[in-house]
Design a protein around this motif. Sequence first.
Motif, PDB file in Angstrom:
ATOM      1  N   ARG A  73      33.028  22.185  18.494  1.00 29.80           N
ATOM      2  CA  ARG A  73      33.312  20.975  18.629  1.00 29.80           C
ATOM      3  C   ARG A  73      34.347  20.772  17.340  1.00 29.80           C
ATOM      4  NH1 ARG A  73      27.179  19.098  17.577  1.00 29.80           N
ATOM      5  NH2 ARG A  73      27.323  20.740  16.280  1.00 29.80           N
ATOM      6  N   ARG A  74      34.348  21.740  16.425  1.00 24.14           N
ATOM      7  CA  ARG A  74      35.263  21.495  15.098  1.00 24.14           C
ATOM      8  C   ARG A  74      36.738  22.253  15.755  1.00 24.14           C
ATOM      9  NH1 ARG A  74      37.030  24.465  10.803  1.00 24.14           N
ATOM     10  NH2 ARG A  74      35.553  26.131  11.137  1.00 24.14           N
ATOM     11  N   LEU A  75      36.498  23.360  16.314  1.00 26.85           N
ATOM     12  CA  LEU A  75      37.520  24.312  16.464  1.00 26.85           C
ATOM     13  C   LEU A  75      38.545  24.112  17.699  1.00 26.85           C
ATOM     14  CD1 LEU A  75      36.163  27.769  15.187  1.00 26.85           C
ATOM     15  CD2 LEU A  75      37.603  26.119  13.857  1.00 26.85           C
ATOM     16  N   LEU A  76      37.749  23.675  19.048  1.00 21.11           N
ATOM     17  CA  LEU A  76      38.418  23.871  20.027  1.00 21.11           C
ATOM     18  C   LEU A  76      39.636  22.664  20.257  1.00 21.11           C
ATOM     19  CD1 LEU A  76      38.613  25.270  22.637  1.00 21.11           C
ATOM     20  CD2 LEU A  76      36.717  24.026  23.619  1.00 21.11           C
ATOM     21  N   PRO A  77      39.013  21.456  20.038  1.00 19.51           N
ATOM     22  CA  PRO A  77      40.011  20.298  19.955  1.00 19.51           C
ATOM     23  C   PRO A  77      41.469  20.342  19.439  1.00 19.51           C
ATOM     24  CG  PRO A  77      37.751  19.325  19.837  1.00 19.51           C
ATOM     25  CD  PRO A  77      37.787  20.981  19.317  1.00 19.51           C
ATOM     26  N   PRO A  78      41.512  20.880  18.218  1.00 17.95           N
ATOM     27  CA  PRO A  78      42.930  20.904  17.632  1.00 17.95           C
ATOM     28  C   PRO A  78      43.522  22.395  18.089  1.00 17.95           C
ATOM     29  CG  PRO A  78      40.996  21.453  16.078  1.00 17.95           C
ATOM     30  CD  PRO A  78      40.303  20.993  17.176  1.00 17.95           C
ATOM     31  N   LEU A  79      42.718  23.423  18.646  1.00 16.50           N
ATOM     32  CA  LEU A  79      43.239  24.452  19.191  1.00 16.50           C
ATOM     33  C   LEU A  79      43.893  24.188  20.633  1.00 16.50           C
ATOM     34  CD1 LEU A  79      43.991  27.676  19.086  1.00 16.50           C
ATOM     35  CD2 LEU A  79      41.544  27.787  20.241  1.00 16.50           C
ATOM     36  N   THR A  80      43.126  23.600  21.422  1.00 10.99           N
ATOM     37  CA  THR A  80      43.786  23.404  22.623  1.00 10.99           C
ATOM     38  C   THR A  80      44.842  22.228  22.706  1.00 10.99           C
ATOM     39  OG1 THR A  80      41.986  21.556  22.967  1.00 10.99           O
ATOM     40  CG2 THR A  80      41.755  23.866  23.990  1.00 10.99           C
ATOM     41  N   THR A  81      44.670  21.557  21.564  1.00  9.11           N
ATOM     42  CA  THR A  81      46.034  20.572  21.691  1.00  9.11           C
ATOM     43  C   THR A  81      47.288  21.343  21.055  1.00  9.11           C
ATOM     44  OG1 THR A  81      44.613  18.743  20.840  1.00  9.11           O
ATOM     45  CG2 THR A  81      46.836  18.456  20.151  1.00  9.11           C
ATOM     46  N   ALA A  82      47.291  22.194  20.108  1.00 11.84           N
ATOM     47  CA  ALA A  82      48.231  23.038  19.704  1.00 11.84           C
ATOM     48  C   ALA A  82      48.792  23.755  20.789  1.00 11.84           C
ATOM     49  CB  ALA A  82      47.757  23.920  18.273  1.00 11.84           C
ATOM     50  N   ALA A  83      47.903  24.452  21.407  1.00 14.25           N
ATOM     51  CA  ALA A  83      48.248  25.338  22.619  1.00 14.25           C
ATOM     52  C   ALA A  83      48.956  24.659  23.835  1.00 14.25           C
ATOM     53  CB  ALA A  83      46.952  26.200  23.201  1.00 14.25           C
ATOM     54  N   ARG A  84      48.519  23.535  24.112  1.00 17.01           N
ATOM     55  CA  ARG A  84      49.242  22.492  25.030  1.00 17.01           C
ATOM     56  C   ARG A  84      50.667  22.268  24.582  1.00 17.01           C
ATOM     57  NH1 ARG A  84      43.987  20.444  26.038  1.00 17.01           N
ATOM     58  NH2 ARG A  84      44.387  18.660  24.769  1.00 17.01           N
ATOM     59  N   ALA A  85      50.764  21.807  23.194  1.00 18.72           N
ATOM     60  CA  ALA A  85      51.998  21.523  22.787  1.00 18.72           C
ATOM     61  C   ALA A  85      53.230  22.519  22.672  1.00 18.72           C
ATOM     62  CB  ALA A  85      51.723  20.875  21.396  1.00 18.72           C
TER      63      ALA A  85
END
Length: 266
Positions: A230-242
């Motif tokens: 819940r802490r790691l996945l949202p910023p990671l997937t946002t960065a990977a998509r960007a």
Amino acid sequence: MAERARPVSVAGKVMAILNAFAQDDVRLNLSEICRRAGLPLATGHRLVGELAAGGFLERVPDGTYRIGTRLWRIGSQAPAVTGLRELALPHMEDLYEATHDNVQLAVLRDDRVLVVERLRGTRSVPVVTQVGATLPLHTTGVGKVLLAFAPPEYRERVLAAGLERHAARTITDADEMRRCLEQVRRSGYALTRDEMTLGASSVGAPVRDGTGEVVAALSLVARTRSADLRRLLPPLTTAARALSRDVAQHWRGHPETFSTERKAGA
């Protein structure tokens, strides 16, 4: 296993020494280098010393050797690495600021993970991985992503070669790994817990090019006890998509830039 033929020319001997570091460990002692390179100890000692003096290898205080910064600087000029690193760094820096965990960018290389950039989290779990190091595919978040989205025939070849145990929770059963990789394809991310190093967990996400092919993986490496999706996945997937959007945009004008690494794993 057939005995390795000893290299004859000086250039062949030097290449054998450098290739010894591509197989597994980040650091090797002189005896291990010579064994892997198929060289007598005296010959290896002389050539390793010359490579260290030139900055192509580096001798660390415990007496082992690792790839030197000069060799990495030369290798990092390859278009596939340079272009990807330049596009990725701003997103990796944002990801670090959001999490303060270790951030890694990796590609496929010779049935292993090649780390092409890394940002170290000062408050996160200590990691020994260096830029230019190679890691197993089946024990890392980036590796599971790259393996999950690789061509099926490549994936089966890696699984058939065997899955070495690196920690207590390493997945070594091929069928279990197939199920794990199927879950990665469905969910769009990979998670490891104590599979490479005790106390360290990672979550990885794919980076795609303009055709939708996965050309790299981005990951966060954190302490297992704080590795909360819940802490790691949202910023990671946002960065990977960007990053994928930037790669896709760059790919339209330079489709050959990221093709080398993709073909290396195929």
